[in-house]
Design a protein around this motif. Structure first.
Motif, PDB file in Angstrom:
ATOM      1  N   GLU A 153      41.301 -12.569 -72.200  1.00 31.94           N
ATOM      2  CA  GLU A 153      42.721 -12.907 -72.159  1.00 31.94           C
ATOM      3  C   GLU A 153      43.386 -11.975 -71.152  1.00 31.94           C
ATOM      4  O   GLU A 153      43.019 -10.808 -71.041  1.00 31.94           O
ATOM      5  N   SER A 154      44.347 -12.489 -70.434  1.00 31.39           N
ATOM      6  CA  SER A 154      45.056 -11.643 -69.481  1.00 31.39           C
ATOM      7  C   SER A 154      46.513 -12.067 -69.379  1.00 31.39           C
ATOM      8  O   SER A 154      46.881 -13.168 -69.798  1.00 31.39           O
ATOM      9  N   ASN A 155      47.312 -11.164 -68.856  1.00 31.82           N
ATOM     10  CA  ASN A 155      48.693 -11.474 -68.518  1.00 31.82           C
ATOM     11  C   ASN A 155      49.141 -10.480 -67.459  1.00 31.82           C
ATOM     12  O   ASN A 155      48.392  -9.602 -67.049  1.00 31.82           O
ATOM     13  N   TYR A 156      50.342 -10.662 -66.988  1.00 30.78           N
ATOM     14  CA  TYR A 156      50.904  -9.733 -66.019  1.00 30.78           C
ATOM     15  C   TYR A 156      51.699  -8.675 -66.760  1.00 30.78           C
ATOM     16  O   TYR A 156      52.352  -8.956 -67.754  1.00 30.78           O
ATOM     17  N   ARG A 157      51.632  -7.446 -66.257  1.00 29.83           N
ATOM     18  CA  ARG A 157      52.374  -6.337 -66.866  1.00 29.83           C
ATOM     19  C   ARG A 157      52.982  -5.485 -65.764  1.00 29.83           C
ATOM     20  O   ARG A 157      52.411  -5.333 -64.679  1.00 29.83           O
ATOM     21  N   GLU A 191      47.703  -7.541 -63.039  1.00 26.21           N
ATOM     22  CA  GLU A 191      47.122  -8.404 -64.057  1.00 26.21           C
ATOM     23  C   GLU A 191      46.305  -7.511 -64.988  1.00 26.21           C
ATOM     24  O   GLU A 191      45.489  -6.716 -64.539  1.00 26.21           O
ATOM     25  N   LYS A 204      55.116 -16.574 -65.235  1.00 29.26           N
ATOM     26  CA  LYS A 204      54.194 -15.634 -65.890  1.00 29.26           C
ATOM     27  C   LYS A 204      54.517 -14.200 -65.482  1.00 29.26           C
ATOM     28  O   LYS A 204      54.476 -13.283 -66.300  1.00 29.26           O
TER      29      LYS A 204
END
Length: 118
Positions: free
Chosen positions: A25-29, A42, A75
């Motif tokens: 799982e990944s997302n932007y931070r 990412e 995102k």
């Protein structure tokens, strides 16, 4: 006249596909760095939601069409709603503590005051 004899050997090669690797799982931070700049990276998480890894390449929005581009930007914008992260002395990506932000603001104010005095 020239005569040549050729010998050809045929070898069969079997290609075994690699086992499927589950995507993390990944997302932007948003990540604050020692240069006191904020960037978006990412970030990848393990099955329990702990930060496993991150791509330290600053991201840019790209899309095959306008809708893809808009989705990517959304995102990235979602990262602004999450706690800011930083890379600690141990090389781990952790949440930025309020104290660190306050210290940064204090040092920035001190620098501005010093510039005014000059």
């Amino acid at each position: 006249m020239f005569n040549a004899t050729w010998s050809v050997e045929i070898t069969t090669v079997t290609i075994t596909p690699e086992p499927e690797v589950a995507e993390m799982e990944s997302n932007y931070r948003v990540v604050w760095n020692e240069d006191e700049l904020y960037t978006i990276f990412e970030v990848y998480y393990d099955d329990e939601g702990n930060i496993e890894d991150w791509d330290d390449t600053v991201v840019s929005a790209v899309g095959a069409d306008f809708e893809d581009l808009a989705a990517e930007v959304e995102k990235m914008a979602a990262a602004l709603e999450l706690p800011v992260l930083y890379i600690n002395e141990d090389g781990e990506l952790v949440e930025l503590e309020e104290e660190a932000e306050d210290e940064s603001d204090d040092s920035k104010e001190e620098s501005e005051e010093e510039e005014e005095e000059e």
